[in-house]
Design a protein around this motif. Structure first.
Motif, PDB file in Angstrom:
ATOM      1  N   SER A  82      -5.881  -6.830  -1.829  1.00 24.18           N
ATOM      2  CA  SER A  82      -5.079  -8.053  -1.778  1.00 24.18           C
ATOM      3  C   SER A  82      -5.934  -9.292  -1.981  1.00 24.18           C
ATOM      4  O   SER A  82      -5.531 -10.238  -2.654  1.00 24.18           O
ATOM      5  CB  SER A  82      -4.349  -8.144  -0.430  1.00 24.18           C
ATOM      6  OG  SER A  82      -3.250  -7.289  -0.390  1.00 24.18           O
ATOM      7  N   SER A 217       1.272 -12.512  -0.070  1.00 24.83           N
ATOM      8  CA  SER A 217       2.474 -12.003   0.586  1.00 24.83           C
ATOM      9  C   SER A 217       3.404 -11.269  -0.368  1.00 24.83           C
ATOM     10  O   SER A 217       4.504 -10.854   0.046  1.00 24.83           O
ATOM     11  CB  SER A 217       3.236 -13.159   1.247  1.00 24.83           C
ATOM     12  OG  SER A 217       3.626 -14.118   0.269  1.00 24.83           O
ATOM     13  N   PHE A 219       5.356  -8.566  -2.252  1.00 19.36           N
ATOM     14  CA  PHE A 219       5.706  -7.170  -2.013  1.00 19.36           C
ATOM     15  C   PHE A 219       6.493  -6.571  -3.183  1.00 19.36           C
ATOM     16  O   PHE A 219       6.313  -5.400  -3.529  1.00 19.36           O
ATOM     17  CB  PHE A 219       6.527  -7.050  -0.728  1.00 19.36           C
ATOM     18  CG  PHE A 219       7.034  -5.663  -0.459  1.00 19.36           C
ATOM     19  CD1 PHE A 219       6.166  -4.667  -0.032  1.00 19.36           C
ATOM     20  CD2 PHE A 219       8.371  -5.352  -0.628  1.00 19.36           C
ATOM     21  CE1 PHE A 219       6.632  -3.377   0.216  1.00 19.36           C
ATOM     22  CE2 PHE A 219       8.846  -4.087  -0.381  1.00 19.36           C
ATOM     23  CZ  PHE A 219       7.978  -3.089   0.043  1.00 19.36           C
ATOM     24  N   THR A 235       0.438  -5.674   1.661  1.00 19.00           N
ATOM     25  CA  THR A 235       1.873  -5.644   1.939  1.00 19.00           C
ATOM     26  C   THR A 235       2.441  -4.252   1.700  1.00 19.00           C
ATOM     27  O   THR A 235       3.233  -3.743   2.492  1.00 19.00           O
ATOM     28  CB  THR A 235       2.602  -6.660   1.055  1.00 19.00           C
ATOM     29  OG1 THR A 235       2.205  -6.481  -0.318  1.00 19.00           O
ATOM     30  CG2 THR A 235       2.269  -8.081   1.471  1.00 19.00           C
ATOM     31  N   TYR A 239       3.794  -1.383   4.491  1.00 17.77           N
ATOM     32  CA  TYR A 239       5.080  -0.707   4.274  1.00 17.77           C
ATOM     33  C   TYR A 239       4.921   0.809   4.368  1.00 17.77           C
ATOM     34  O   TYR A 239       5.715   1.488   5.030  1.00 17.77           O
ATOM     35  CB  TYR A 239       5.620  -1.116   2.903  1.00 17.77           C
ATOM     36  CG  TYR A 239       6.843  -0.358   2.457  1.00 17.77           C
ATOM     37  CD1 TYR A 239       8.079  -0.599   3.055  1.00 17.77           C
ATOM     38  CD2 TYR A 239       6.774   0.578   1.428  1.00 17.77           C
ATOM     39  CE1 TYR A 239       9.207   0.089   2.639  1.00 17.77           C
ATOM     40  CE2 TYR A 239       7.893   1.272   1.015  1.00 17.77           C
ATOM     41  CZ  TYR A 239       9.110   1.022   1.620  1.00 17.77           C
ATOM     42  OH  TYR A 239      10.220   1.711   1.220  1.00 17.77           O
ATOM     43  N   ALA A 256      -0.997  -5.862  10.808  1.00 18.97           N
ATOM     44  CA  ALA A 256      -0.293  -7.109  10.522  1.00 18.97           C
ATOM     45  C   ALA A 256      -1.121  -8.322  10.934  1.00 18.97           C
ATOM     46  O   ALA A 256      -1.151  -9.342  10.230  1.00 18.97           O
ATOM     47  CB  ALA A 256       1.051  -7.116  11.236  1.00 18.97           C
ATOM     48  N   SER A 259      -3.829  -8.845   8.389  1.00 17.69           N
ATOM     49  CA  SER A 259      -3.297  -9.375   7.128  1.00 17.69           C
ATOM     50  C   SER A 259      -2.941 -10.852   7.228  1.00 17.69           C
ATOM     51  O   SER A 259      -2.890 -11.555   6.212  1.00 17.69           O
ATOM     52  CB  SER A 259      -2.053  -8.577   6.714  1.00 17.69           C
ATOM     53  OG  SER A 259      -0.984  -8.804   7.620  1.00 17.69           O
TER      54      SER A 259
END
Length: 284
Positions: A82, A217, A219, A235, A239, A256, A259
């Protein structure tokens, strides 16, 4: 000399102002507590060793970093993915948005207002529609499951916003400054790089930060344009992690929290540039 009573008309406005200020402060603190409670609960759950979310206490009486170790061992690669994709998206977005915004702001192009309006309209298109349309093109170009494909897709998320923001700022740059640089021997490109871009620093930082947040962010593109685990942003990692470890909410919440750290740090560090960049183009 007699002392003035406390309830005289002279002191009533000051007392009313203090009371109103106290109520406003209390209301603001309550709203802030409501908004930050999910963040606190996420961190609280991540620091507690038990995995059952039903057994989570209100305060971590015996905090543990075991969940963060699990999150880093399983999702550390996704965090790096990311980060690389978001930084690449920022570079591509600013490289395209800065000259486009300068051309719309300073060259007096015919139909420039229509271009800006169309750019704003593109922000209203649902992301899933764009992702589905891009998948066919990506499959033909061989960009599915690739870093370059995800970088380009995420750069498109921030490109309209960056163009509009930078144009609003660059309109306020006096043309005399650029003309003076060209009189001194600079060409149009050199004047743009050495004069316009440094003067637009705050707007560039603001546009880059929001592009980073959009890419970080994202997704929809990560899920649609990747069919394997070769390129898995955080993201998509969260999931899949929730599905595989739905009983281990401590590790999920720790992931979380990790992130959210880069975005929070960037917002804190760059907040003064954001305020200057957003308001910089409001006054010409």
């Amino acid at each position: 000399m007699t002392k003035q009573p406390t309830n005289t008309p002279t002191n009533r406005p000051a007392r009313s102002t203090r009371l109103r200020s106290a109520w406003n402060t209390t209301a603001a603190l309550l709203i802030l507590a409501v908004l930050l409670f999910p963040v606190y609960w996420m961190l609280n759950t991540a620091l507690q060793p038990q995995s059952s979310i039903a057994a989570t206490q209100w305060f971590p009486t015996s905090p543990s970093l075991k969940n963060f170790d699990t999150a880093l061992s399983t999702q550390g690669g996704s965090l790096l993915t990311s980060l690389g994709v978001a930084l690449g998206a920022v570079a591509v977005c600013l490289a395209l948005a800065a000259p486009a915004a300068y051309g719309l702001a300073q060259f007096g192009l015919r139909g420039g207002q229509g271009i800006v309006f169309t750019t704003l309209i593109t922000q209203m298109v649902p992301g899933i529609v764009i992702a589905n349309a891009m998948y066919s093109a990506y499959a033909a170009l061989g960009l599915v499951n690739s870093y370059l494909g995800l970088v380009l897709a995420d750069a498109s998320l921030g490109l309209p916003f960056a163009i509009v923001l930078l144009r609003a700022f660059m309109v306020s740059i006096p043309t005399e400054v650029v003309e003076a640089a060209m009189v001194d021997g600079a060409n149009r490109f050199t004047a743009f790089v050495r004069i316009v871009l440094p003067m637009s620093r705050n707007a560039l930082i603001t546009a880059g930060l929001f592009t980073f947040l959009f890419a970080w962010s994202d997704f929809i593109f990560a899920l649609t344009l990747n069919t394997t685990d070769d390129v898995k942003p955080i993201t998509l990692g969260i999931y899949q992690f929730v599905g595989a470890h739905v009983s281990d909410w401590g590790a999920v919440m720790a992931t979380a929290v990790l992130s959210a750290v880069p975005a929070a740090v960037l917002l804190v560090v760059a907040q003064k540039y954001i305020a200057a960049g957003i308001t910089g183009g409001s006054v010409k």
